[in-house]
Motif scaffolding. Structure first.
Motif, mmCIF file in Angstrom:
data_model
loop_
_atom_site.group_PDB
_atom_site.id
_atom_site.type_symbol
_atom_site.label_atom_id
_atom_site.label_comp_id
_atom_site.label_asym_id
_atom_site.label_seq_id
_atom_site.Cartn_x
_atom_site.Cartn_y
_atom_site.Cartn_z
ATOM 1 N N GLU A 35 0.888 -1.443 0.154
ATOM 2 C CA GLU A 35 0.032 -0.096 -0.136
ATOM 3 C C GLU A 35 0.920 1.211 0.024
ATOM 4 O O GLU A 35 0.660 2.207 -0.730
ATOM 5 C CB GLU A 35 -0.979 0.033 1.064
ATOM 6 C CG GLU A 35 -0.359 -0.028 2.517
ATOM 7 C CD GLU A 35 -0.011 -1.304 3.047
ATOM 8 O OE1 GLU A 35 0.211 -1.501 4.419
ATOM 9 O OE2 GLU A 35 -0.034 -2.256 2.433
ATOM 10 N N GLU A 38 2.246 1.601 -3.557
ATOM 11 C CA GLU A 38 0.858 2.113 -4.551
ATOM 12 C C GLU A 38 0.902 3.654 -4.204
ATOM 13 O O GLU A 38 0.565 4.442 -5.077
ATOM 14 C CB GLU A 38 -0.182 1.486 -4.139
ATOM 15 C CG GLU A 38 -1.574 1.890 -4.999
ATOM 16 C CD GLU A 38 -2.579 1.075 -4.895
ATOM 17 O OE1 GLU A 38 -3.771 1.694 -4.905
ATOM 18 O OE2 GLU A 38 -2.437 -0.225 -4.496
ATOM 19 N N HIS A 39 0.949 4.202 -3.049
ATOM 20 C CA HIS A 39 0.683 5.369 -2.632
ATOM 21 C C HIS A 39 1.838 6.412 -3.144
ATOM 22 O O HIS A 39 1.730 7.356 -3.675
ATOM 23 C CB HIS A 39 0.735 5.685 -1.144
ATOM 24 C CG HIS A 39 0.120 6.820 -0.633
ATOM 25 N ND1 HIS A 39 -1.268 6.923 -0.657
ATOM 26 C CD2 HIS A 39 0.698 7.998 0.140
ATOM 27 C CE1 HIS A 39 -1.540 8.306 -0.020
ATOM 28 N NE2 HIS A 39 -0.588 9.023 0.371
ATOM 29 N N TYR A 40 3.093 5.907 -2.956
ATOM 30 C CA TYR A 40 4.317 6.382 -3.707
ATOM 31 C C TYR A 40 4.164 6.619 -5.305
ATOM 32 O O TYR A 40 4.187 7.668 -5.889
ATOM 33 C CB TYR A 40 5.517 5.733 -3.421
ATOM 34 C CG TYR A 40 6.706 6.150 -4.300
ATOM 35 C CD1 TYR A 40 7.495 7.160 -3.684
ATOM 36 C CD2 TYR A 40 6.934 5.528 -5.548
ATOM 37 C CE1 TYR A 40 8.852 7.440 -4.445
ATOM 38 C CE2 TYR A 40 8.140 6.087 -5.965
ATOM 39 C CZ TYR A 40 9.084 6.971 -5.648
ATOM 40 O OH TYR A 40 9.945 7.472 -6.220
ATOM 41 N N LYS A 42 1.426 6.656 -7.180
ATOM 42 C CA LYS A 42 0.040 7.557 -7.405
ATOM 43 C C LYS A 42 1.009 9.034 -7.224
ATOM 44 O O LYS A 42 0.688 9.839 -8.194
ATOM 45 C CB LYS A 42 -0.880 7.403 -6.571
ATOM 46 C CG LYS A 42 -1.721 6.138 -6.911
ATOM 47 C CD LYS A 42 -2.784 5.966 -5.842
ATOM 48 C CE LYS A 42 -3.671 4.753 -6.075
ATOM 49 N NZ LYS A 42 -4.926 4.592 -5.092
ATOM 50 N N PRO A 106 -1.105 14.050 -2.165
ATOM 51 C CA PRO A 106 -1.183 14.224 -0.594
ATOM 52 C C PRO A 106 -0.580 15.497 -0.188
ATOM 53 O O PRO A 106 0.256 15.979 -1.035
ATOM 54 C CB PRO A 106 -0.372 12.807 -0.198
ATOM 55 C CG PRO A 106 -0.104 12.009 -1.416
ATOM 56 C CD PRO A 106 -0.256 12.691 -2.814
ATOM 57 N N SER A 212 4.906 8.630 1.571
ATOM 58 C CA SER A 212 4.415 7.418 0.972
ATOM 59 C C SER A 212 4.330 6.306 2.045
ATOM 60 O O SER A 212 3.391 5.630 1.963
ATOM 61 C CB SER A 212 5.674 7.147 -0.120
ATOM 62 O OG SER A 212 5.755 8.144 -0.912
ATOM 63 N N CYS A 215 1.162 6.660 3.907
ATOM 64 C CA CYS A 215 -0.269 6.692 2.995
ATOM 65 C C CYS A 215 -0.681 8.111 3.672
ATOM 66 O O CYS A 215 -1.970 8.021 3.785
ATOM 67 C CB CYS A 215 -1.138 5.523 3.176
ATOM 68 S SG CYS A 215 -0.197 4.035 2.549
ATOM 69 N N THR A 217 -2.800 11.273 3.914
ATOM 70 C CA THR A 217 -3.855 11.954 2.981
ATOM 71 C C THR A 217 -4.288 13.292 3.724
ATOM 72 O O THR A 217 -3.760 13.656 4.793
ATOM 73 C CB THR A 217 -5.093 10.985 3.266
ATOM 74 O OG1 THR A 217 -5.504 11.009 4.666
ATOM 75 C CG2 THR A 217 -4.979 9.779 2.524
ATOM 76 N N ALA A 223 -7.671 7.295 3.366
ATOM 77 C CA ALA A 223 -6.683 6.760 2.116
ATOM 78 C C ALA A 223 -7.655 5.530 1.519
ATOM 79 O O ALA A 223 -8.101 4.618 2.339
ATOM 80 C CB ALA A 223 -5.523 6.342 2.796
ATOM 81 N N ILE A 225 -6.791 2.635 -0.912
ATOM 82 C CA ILE A 225 -6.009 1.832 -1.628
ATOM 83 C C ILE A 225 -6.642 0.729 -2.530
ATOM 84 O O ILE A 225 -7.402 0.105 -1.925
ATOM 85 C CB ILE A 225 -5.082 1.230 -0.527
ATOM 86 C CG1 ILE A 225 -4.432 2.373 0.232
ATOM 87 C CG2 ILE A 225 -3.958 0.257 -1.302
ATOM 88 C CD1 ILE A 225 -3.472 3.151 -0.467
#
Length: 226
Positions: A35, A38-40, A42, A106, A212, A215, A217, A223, A225
């Motif tokens: 997760e 993935e956040h990184y 995006k 973010p 990242s 995560c 927000t 968040a 995901i």
């Protein structure tokens, strides 16, 4: 000692904090929460879009064709070559890269791009380079140091990511040379603005890694995901 040598010396504390960050060390170890990766991706996709915009603004400040060609090449590099490390991360989490595009930044990422765009719009070309340089420079050192520390084989999940950035020295060196030339002919007050832009970008690089991993927000949002 050059101007950028001084910049590195003055900000060695932040460079070390970036290298020691758990997300960065997780790349070396080959173990990261999916997760967080993935956040990184995006956030970094949108960050690089802004990086291209800053390069475009730098190109508009250029007064000779050599500088214009340089920034044009950097735009091409960011558009097409920096897809490769994103694809490596996407493979790791098993999500199509195309599905990780077009997401809002973010807070820390949003702050970072607005910091760069401010200097690109309001400052000199040297200030713009000062705000841009920490990104390629810290990534170059991350790649090189992680390879040296962990000695990854081709079976390592982030082998491609580490080698991509470890071999990006040409881009960093060229940006440093340009900033050294511009800074050498700048008054002291402009040099101080360059130093301020550079340090804040270093600090925001560190914040990006933390953003990242956690995560991050916006307040009041959860968040999501996928």
């Amino acid at each position: 000692m050059t101007f950028t040598d001084d910049l590195k010396k003055e900000n060695e504390d932040i460079f070390q904090m970036i290298f020691d960050h758990p997300f960065v060390q997780g790349i070396g170890k080959g173990e990261l929460p999916k997760e967080a990766v993935e956040h990184y991706i995006k956030a970094d996709f949108e960050f690089l879009n802004a990086f291209i915009q800053v390069y475009s603004l730098a190109l508009s400040k250029s007064v000779n064709r050599e500088d214009m060609a340089y920034f044009h090449e950097q735009i091409q590099f960011t558009l097409y070559d920096e897809v490769k490390p994103h694809l490596n991360f996407s493979e790791y989490i098993g999500v199509r890269f195309e599905d990780l595009q077009g997401h809002p930044l973010p807070p820390s990422g949003d702050h970072y791009i607005k910091h760069m765009l401010y200097h690109a719009n309001m400052g000199t070309l040297a200030e713009t380079l000062g705000a841009l340089l920490p990104c390629p420079w810290t990534y170059l050192e991350i790649g090189q140091k992680l390879i040296n520390k962990y000695q990854p084989t081709k079976e390592h999940p982030f082998y491609k990511w580490m080698h991509f950035y470890a071999e990006s020295g040409k881009e960093t060196e060229e940006m440093r040379k340009r900033l050294d030339v511009l800074a050498a002919n700048s008054p002291v007050d402009e040099q101080n603005r360059i130093k301020d832009a550079f340090r804040k970008s270093c600090q925001l690089e560190l914040a990006f890694w933390e953003m990242s991993l956690t995560c991050e927000t916006w307040s009041g949002e959860l968040a999501v995901i996928k």
